[in-house]
Write a protein that holds these residues in place. Structure first.
Motif, mmCIF file in Angstrom:
data_model
loop_
_atom_site.group_PDB
_atom_site.id
_atom_site.type_symbol
_atom_site.label_atom_id
_atom_site.label_comp_id
_atom_site.label_asym_id
_atom_site.label_seq_id
_atom_site.Cartn_x
_atom_site.Cartn_y
_atom_site.Cartn_z
ATOM 1 N N ARG A 24 -8.737 7.431 -7.941
ATOM 2 C CA ARG A 24 -8.040 8.719 -7.872
ATOM 3 C C ARG A 24 -7.038 8.884 -9.004
ATOM 4 N NH1 ARG A 24 -6.753 10.626 -1.847
ATOM 5 N NH2 ARG A 24 -6.007 12.341 -3.133
ATOM 6 N N THR A 83 -7.540 4.052 -4.735
ATOM 7 C CA THR A 83 -6.346 4.535 -5.439
ATOM 8 C C THR A 83 -6.589 4.543 -6.938
ATOM 9 O OG1 THR A 83 -4.995 3.555 -3.720
ATOM 10 C CG2 THR A 83 -3.880 4.169 -5.756
ATOM 11 N N ARG A 84 -7.177 3.468 -7.427
ATOM 12 C CA ARG A 84 -7.433 3.401 -8.872
ATOM 13 C C ARG A 84 -8.369 4.511 -9.334
ATOM 14 N NH1 ARG A 84 -7.494 -2.415 -11.695
ATOM 15 N NH2 ARG A 84 -5.682 -3.253 -10.643
ATOM 16 N N SER A 144 -8.884 -0.112 -0.366
ATOM 17 C CA SER A 144 -7.968 1.021 -0.546
ATOM 18 C C SER A 144 -7.378 1.011 -1.957
ATOM 19 C CB SER A 144 -6.854 0.987 0.500
ATOM 20 O OG SER A 144 -6.134 -0.204 0.396
ATOM 21 N N SER A 145 -7.177 -0.170 -2.535
ATOM 22 C CA SER A 145 -6.685 -0.238 -3.915
ATOM 23 C C SER A 145 -7.735 0.298 -4.886
ATOM 24 C CB SER A 145 -6.339 -1.681 -4.306
ATOM 25 O OG SER A 145 -5.408 -2.237 -3.422
ATOM 26 N N GLU A 197 -7.353 5.131 -13.061
ATOM 27 C CA GLU A 197 -7.301 3.755 -13.562
ATOM 28 C C GLU A 197 -8.656 3.076 -13.429
ATOM 29 O OE1 GLU A 197 -3.292 1.774 -12.261
ATOM 30 O OE2 GLU A 197 -3.711 3.470 -10.969
ATOM 31 N N MET A 257 0.478 7.218 -6.745
ATOM 32 C CA MET A 257 -0.336 8.419 -6.495
ATOM 33 C C MET A 257 0.498 9.690 -6.403
ATOM 34 S SD MET A 257 -3.334 7.100 -4.006
ATOM 35 C CE MET A 257 -4.019 8.736 -3.843
ATOM 36 N N VAL A 298 0.840 -1.197 0.000
ATOM 37 C CA VAL A 298 0.000 0.000 0.000
ATOM 38 C C VAL A 298 0.878 1.251 0.000
ATOM 39 C CG1 VAL A 298 -1.718 1.278 1.326
ATOM 40 C CG2 VAL A 298 -1.907 -1.194 1.102
ATOM 41 N N VAL A 328 -10.764 -6.101 -7.956
ATOM 42 C CA VAL A 328 -9.802 -5.458 -7.048
ATOM 43 C C VAL A 328 -10.309 -5.674 -5.629
ATOM 44 C CG1 VAL A 328 -8.675 -3.286 -6.432
ATOM 45 C CG2 VAL A 328 -9.322 -3.708 -8.802
ATOM 46 N N PRO A 329 -9.792 -6.685 -4.929
ATOM 47 C CA PRO A 329 -10.368 -7.035 -3.632
ATOM 48 C C PRO A 329 -10.167 -5.975 -2.549
ATOM 49 C CG PRO A 329 -8.563 -8.545 -4.228
ATOM 50 C CD PRO A 329 -8.768 -7.637 -5.380
ATOM 51 N N GLU A 330 -9.065 -5.240 -2.583
ATOM 52 C CA GLU A 330 -8.766 -4.299 -1.508
ATOM 53 C C GLU A 330 -9.514 -2.977 -1.697
ATOM 54 O OE1 GLU A 330 -6.669 -4.326 1.224
ATOM 55 O OE2 GLU A 330 -6.815 -6.484 0.905
ATOM 56 N N SER A 366 -1.243 1.279 -10.241
ATOM 57 C CA SER A 366 -1.453 0.866 -8.854
ATOM 58 C C SER A 366 -1.824 -0.609 -8.750
ATOM 59 C CB SER A 366 -2.543 1.717 -8.228
ATOM 60 O OG SER A 366 -3.780 1.426 -8.841
ATOM 61 N N ALA A 379 -3.100 -10.109 -3.938
ATOM 62 C CA ALA A 379 -4.373 -9.492 -3.555
ATOM 63 C C ALA A 379 -4.271 -7.972 -3.614
ATOM 64 C CB ALA A 379 -4.783 -9.949 -2.157
ATOM 65 N N ILE A 380 -3.170 -7.416 -3.106
ATOM 66 C CA ILE A 380 -3.027 -5.952 -3.089
ATOM 67 C C ILE A 380 -3.015 -5.398 -4.512
ATOM 68 C CG2 ILE A 380 -1.521 -4.027 -2.468
ATOM 69 C CD1 ILE A 380 -0.462 -5.837 -0.203
ATOM 70 N N PHE A 381 -2.291 -6.074 -5.397
ATOM 71 C CA PHE A 381 -2.130 -5.536 -6.747
ATOM 72 C C PHE A 381 -3.067 -6.182 -7.775
ATOM 73 C CE2 PHE A 381 1.864 -4.615 -4.596
ATOM 74 C CZ PHE A 381 2.034 -3.281 -4.905
ATOM 75 N N SER A 382 -4.015 -6.978 -7.302
ATOM 76 C CA SER A 382 -4.967 -7.648 -8.196
ATOM 77 C C SER A 382 -4.266 -8.408 -9.315
ATOM 78 C CB SER A 382 -5.948 -6.656 -8.819
ATOM 79 O OG SER A 382 -6.327 -5.682 -7.907
ATOM 80 N N VAL A 442 2.309 1.817 -3.450
ATOM 81 C CA VAL A 442 1.262 2.338 -4.338
ATOM 82 C C VAL A 442 1.059 3.825 -4.074
ATOM 83 C CG1 VAL A 442 -1.222 2.312 -4.785
ATOM 84 C CG2 VAL A 442 0.053 0.168 -4.681
#
Lengths: 325, 529
Positions: free
Chosen positions: B261, B258-259, B254-255, B264, A166, A158, B250-252, A173, A268-271, A161
């Motif tokens: 913003r 971000t996307r 917060s991700s 994406e 950002m 996170v 996109v499971p998260e 991301s 998981a974080i980055f899909s 990212v």
């Protein structure tokens, strides 16, 4: 000749223990997933939302062999696996082998990239620390190593990212582009996940490399080599690294298991649609054939790597053979 | 034969339930619009300039798209894609009223056991197969056939036969009058696939998906994303403005933000109230918050002690501080709930039964009447953050009543199976709303309901539910549901807590964003600058 025979025995013994481990893990996983996870039939029929009748549930249980005793279920499954049939997903219109075939190269690439980054930076940092023992450079690299191996993946991902997608938008991301569709885009998407995954590993390897080098440097033959007038560089990196290489390789291999674990979180974080994502989704959906196959696959992978690393270590450094055998 | 058009305002939907404890599961908040217009606060403009064709929309969500075959769909999130690529005989408007789709009109026989649909002419599937009455019959028969093993078959139980007397007429014979069927035909049991494609792909059909909708499948990467592109031969071509729609898993949370913003992602939904401030003031991003009918409640297995004592149940009911839960967990973005149904025509605005507003004195009175006022009462919650936050907030109020409550936390992944196995006697859960109240009430409260985990059994409730389901006119049926709510409240088995709002956030160049009563985003309504 005697050395060769010793090597062969060692190799076979390691192989045998590998097979035993794989078998036990396959039984345990198969059993645990079927006992602990929610009944897959209700998920198949629409989860909590399902209005399925009792007959329909019974019918599906029967067609999936879920009404048979556990040893029978296991036998049906393992004989399938041994003949190359991993079964069909409960939830997706796909064969398990097809799903794993799609996810595995993704995780393989991610892990490989992370491994390359980690070995390069980890060994380099460790060498700096050992060569500059107890000097500021050592303090800085050691501190950095501890920091890197203490930051958990989910936080680091996170953070990266936030910083590099950002604040300074250098990288995407998250997301994924298949390698053979566009290799450049693929690598571009892989940078942040690979760095995230590699970070803890860098710290680990740096610390290990440093301590093993320091031990080697304290040995007599190094003192003798220095005394005989060889350059400091030849002594430290030629003699020293050569005798430490076997142990470092073993450390790399043994840490690979945790790398695979880290891949689940990182994906998981980055899909990233790799094995980790597939495993997480399958557990959430009680997709038993996929879970069993994936855990078996990871077990076989990790034990095989351990075996190969052991054998390679034994070839590079005969002392490891003696200890391990 | 004269057909009526749009004459049935049954707000029906098959709503998926939130896989609450299911942890990660996608079932987040569902939207329910038109509940109370005064609360329909919108903080973004959705009407830009003129509608134009073009633009590539990207949706990021906690998405696990498993199959494109509606007959085998088990995931809530799959419907986001289905609504863009499939049509049913009927569909819903944003207030969940049943409106025409593939059928331009329909009509019940006088005894309500024959339902005749008139189809639109010249409709084709994405593979150019004509969509006629035979195709509709093929699909409905396929879902009903036990050999298909479709999880959706249960929604079509009242059907006796499906006939196709000519190319544009479908006649459904029912074995009894059954109002909920019409709503089911606008959802997964009723989405119409190309018979050619189903025969061609066999059990792999779900990897392809061929419908009549305004968007067709362009690329499907299992476990990661799907891209749909505009289908130019769509019968209702005006409904498609976007060139493509990409759904990214996109499971998260917060991700996802971000996307959005970084651009994406074009749109995200089901924002947690605590994360809303992180997009406030973000450039090029706006949001929309609407009330929903997602029903958060706590419920007990009333067969096991101490919950078999109605006084204990009523003490608990008065001890739940709904306002405190709404303030701390939802930051005020929720409505206090008094019945299971929070949207649609079966909402009882004049609900007469006990509302169970927080009342320490009444709770203490009931506790004193209980057989054993000091008995330890375990409240079960899952480790999922929303669920345990609700439990914590409830606990504060309950402790004030002097009740001996303890909190028991179960890992999110095990929560639902533990409940089903009867190992958690008092738990917190939620259900998403459906257009037809029968869809939810029957499975949860009927003694034979598939999701009746607390073994609730009130013959009067069973009778009312069966009686109401046979009535097509919802003005006539609604009072019967009111009686059901009163009986449920009197039994104090399922205690309503809140109907939380849903927040959607999107880029300002996206227009036509509307919240539907079922929380599923209809991308076909949208266009971009």
């Amino acid at each position: 000749m005697e050395v060769q025979a010793e090597m062969i025995t060692f190799t076979l013994r390691r192989l045998l223990s590998t097979v035993v481990v794989v078998f036990l893990v396959s039984v345990i996983t198969f059993y645990v997933t079927r006992v602990v996870l929610p009944d897959p039939v209700s998920t198949i029929l629409g989860g909590q939302e399902s209005g399925a009748s009792a007959e329909q549930i019974a019918q599906i249980r029967q067609s999936l062999f879920l009404d048979r005793p556990f040893p029978v279920q296991y036998w049906l499954w393992i004989t399938g696996v041994l003949t190359g049939n991993l079964g069909r997903s409960y939830l997706r219109p796909q064969d398990v082998s097809e799903m794993i075939g799609a996810a595995l190269p993704v995780t393989f690439e991610l892990t490989l990239l992370a491994l390359l980054i980690a070995v390069f930076f980890g060994v380099a940092l460790g060498m700096v620390g050992a060569a500059r023992h107890n000097r500021p450079a050592d303090t800085i690299t050691s501190g950095a190593s501890v920091l890197m191996l203490s930051v958990p993946n989910f936080f680091l991902g996170v953070l990266l990212v936030y910083l590099f997608a950002m604040i300074v938008p250098l990288f995407p991301s998250g997301g994924y582009v298949p390698f053979f569709q566009n290799p450049v885009q693929n690598l571009y998407y892989m940078v942040l996940p690979a760095v995230t995954l590699a970070m803890g590993y860098i710290g680990n390897l740096a610390r290990f490399t440093r301590s093993i080098l320091l031990r080697v440097y304290s040995e007599e033959y190094i003192t003798r080599a220095t005394a005989s007038g060889l350059s400091r560089r030849t002594v430290l990196f030629g003699y020293g690294l050569h005798s430490a290489a076997g142990s470092i390789l073993v450390a790399v291999g043994l840490n690979l298991a945790s790398l695979v674990g880290g891949a689940v979180v990182t994906e998981a974080i980055f899909s990233v649609p790799g094995v980790g994502t597939l495993l997480a989704n399958s557990i959430l959906g009680s997709d038993l054939p996929v879970i069993s196959a994936l855990v078996l696959l990871v077990t076989v992978g990790v034990t095989l790597i351990t075996w190969v690393v052991d054998v390679l270590g034994g070839i590079i450094d005969p002392r490891l053979r003696a200890v391990k055998a | 034969m004269k057909y009526e058009t749009q004459s049935f305002s049954l707000p029906i939907t098959r709503r998926g339930l939130l896989l609450l404890g299911g942890g990660v599961a996608a079932g987040g908040l569902l939207a329910g619009c038109g509940v109370s217009p005064s609360r329909t606060g919108t903080t973004g403009s959705t009407n830009g300039g003129k509608k134009r064709v073009g633009g590539d929309l990207k949706y990021a969500g906690n998405f696990d798209l498993r199959t494109l075959d509606p007959a085998f769909s088990a995931a809530y999130s799959e419907r986001f894609v289905y609504y863009a690529m499939y049509n049913g005989l009927v569909t819903y408007d944003k207030d969940l009223k049943v409106v025409p789709d593939l059928a331009s009109e329909w009509k019940y026989s006088n005894d309500d056991t024959t339902l005749t649909f008139k189809l639109r002419p010249n409709v084709v599937f994405h593979d150019d197969t004509p969509c006629d009455a035979q195709a509709v019959k093929f699909n409905l028969d396929r879902v009903r056939d036990p050999a298909t093993k479709s999880g959706q078959a249960g929604h079509l139980v009242a059907i006796k036969s499906v006939e196709a007397p000519d190319a544009l007429t479908v006649v459904i014979q029912l074995d009894r009058p059954w109002r909920p069927l019409l709503a089911s035909l606008g959802e997964r049991p009723g989405f119409i696939s190309s018979p050619t494609a189903i025969k061609k792909y066999g059990e792999d059909y779900g990897a392809h998906g061929v419908g009549t909708g305004p968007y067709k499948v362009a690329e499907f990467q299992q476990g990661s994303y799907i891209v749909l592109e505009r289908f130019d031969k769509n019968w209702n071509a005006r409904s498609a403005y976007l060139n493509s729609i990409r759904f990214d898993g996109v499971p998260e949370a917060s991700s996802q933000i971000t996307r959005l913003r970084t651009g994406e992602a074009t749109i995200i939904d089901q924002l947690d109230p605590s994360l809303i401030p992180t997009i406030a003031g973000a450039q090029g991003v706006t949001s929309m918050t609407n009330p929903t009918g997602v029903w958060y409640f706590s419920t007990v297995s009333y067969l096991s002690a101490p919950f078999d004592d109605v006084n204990i149940r009523k003490a608990i009911a008065y001890g739940i501080n709904k306002d405190a839960v709404i303030k701390t967990v939802y930051q005020g973005k929720a409505r206090p709930a008094n019945t299971p149904i929070g949207v649609g025509w079966a909402v009882d605005k004049n609900f007469a039964g006990p509302d169970y507003d927080f009342d320490v004195k009444k709770a203490k009175d009931f506790l004193e009447k209980a057989a054993d006022p000091g008995v330890e009462i375990p409240l079960g919650t899952s480790s999922q953050s929303r669920n345990s936050a609700v439990a914590q907030a409830m606990l504060d109020g309950l402790k004030k009543t002097g009740m001996n409550v303890t909190l028991q936390t179960t890992p999110a992944a095990d929560y639902n199976s533990q409940i089903k196995a009867g190992r958690i006697p008092w738990w917190i859960s939620s259900w998403s709303p459906r257009a037809d109240p029968d869809g939810l009430l029957r499975i949860v409260f009927h003694s034979e309901g598939a999701q009746n985990s607390n073994h609730y059994n009130n013959p009067k409730v069973d009778e009312l539910l069966d009686q109401a389901a046979a009535i097509n006119d919802h003005k006539e049926a609604a009072p019967l549901y009111g009686e059901v709510y009163s009986l449920l409240a009197e039994d104090a088995v399922s205690l309503s807590v809140a109907w939380p709002d849903n927040t959607i956030a999107f880029r300002t160049d996206l227009h036509g964003v509307e919240q539907y009563g079922d929380g599923i985003i209809r991308f076909k309504d949208m266009w971009m600058d």
